[in-house]
Design an enzyme around this catalytic site. Sequence first.
Site, short mmCIF file in Angstrom:
data_model
loop_
_atom_site.label_atom_id
_atom_site.label_comp_id
_atom_site.label_asym_id
_atom_site.label_seq_id
_atom_site.Cartn_x
_atom_site.Cartn_y
_atom_site.Cartn_z
N ARG A 1 7.39 2.74 -3.29
CA ARG A 1 7.41 1.29 -3.15
C ARG A 1 6.16 0.70 -3.81
O ARG A 1 5.04 1.11 -3.51
CB ARG A 1 7.46 0.92 -1.67
N TYR B 1 -1.13 -10.41 6.96
CA TYR B 1 -1.98 -9.41 6.32
C TYR B 1 -1.40 -8.85 5.02
O TYR B 1 -2.01 -8.00 4.39
CB TYR B 1 -2.31 -8.27 7.28
#
Length: 400
Positions: free
Chosen positions: A375, A226
């Site tokens: 991130r 995913y």
Amino acid sequence: MSELTRKAEKLDAGDELAAKRAEFVLDGPEGAVYLDGNSLGALPVAVPGRVADVVGRQWGEMRIRSWTESGWWTAPERIGDRIAPLVGAAAGQIVVGDSTSVNVFKALVGAVRLAQETGPGRDEILVDATTFPTDGYIAGSAARMTGCTLRPVEPSEVPGALGERTAAVLLNHVDYRTGRLHDLPSLTAAAHAAGAYAVWDLCHSAGALPVGLDAHGVDLAVGCTYKYLNGGPGSPAYLYVRADLQDRFDSPLPGWNSHAEPFGMRSDYAPAEGAVRGRVGTPDILSMLALEAALEVWDGVTVEAVRAKSLALTDFFLECVGEYVPEGRVECLTPLPHTERGSQVALRCPDAGPVMRRLIDRGVVGDFRHPDVLRFGFTPLYVGFADVERAARALAEELG
């Protein structure tokens, strides 16, 4: 127009993967910049129609016949063969199904059993001390079940920690927090030299950079689908078992789907041959066939081209951050050398949580990792250089 804006336009104009962006459902040029594909990949445009067909025609009209006539039964191996080139594996070694956690358990226990079969005294598992928490939880359970001691070690310290007691080593190819790329070839070779088996978690590398499972003799590997493979939320994971180990692979989760005669309904278990041994129960057909449709975006694409663009994107992002963001406001945790970098950039920032929330509110979507990490993931199939420049500029404005 700034110099970096002009540079972004030039880089986008020369991008050989730029046409792939049209194969994803994304916001328009003034919409969101999506830099969280390392958590959940964007939706490929082919998936909704395929899922509608699976639900409406294959399930709704054909019903039970679809197990054979629509290829449902063979989907785990067929889709595994589709993933294989993306991780440097020949056909017949990957089976798709279950979650990453379940596959880590199968692979690690299977690796320990392989080691203990070949010689006594293999009663230790080394695990990446910086691993994603679930891998550590699974490793602890696998150690208890197999009578092993669990030793967490930094990946760079693995060669010195290996010994005659080591049965298996579980490592992440890319560190999920920092984006550090670990040396799969040398660490695999070190494990083999010590008589141990190497198990790799490819969740943050498959679909972003070359892996070379066959070339480097990796024993077992797992990964999710995913993230960079864009299979959708909760899409099934995969398990790789090297071809010459398959007849000895003893799965700790033997199910009817991995039986040599699955419809024989026998009380005794006899494992099937090949990658099918990695199956357990009935496949999740809806998610699995959505993944199969998603993998079509890889038609005509090489992993080498993806890696080249990934490095160019992260280089450019770091250049823009260096130019735009006030000095001392963030610290880069991601290694600068290309040989040590995955496809994300992690920046340490004391107020990372609120900063990321503000970035998302203005259409720059990354993520936050506790306690202080911003991130940003760079998926080369749909992220462009203008996206990168805009994200860095927005970050600077929020930190200014």
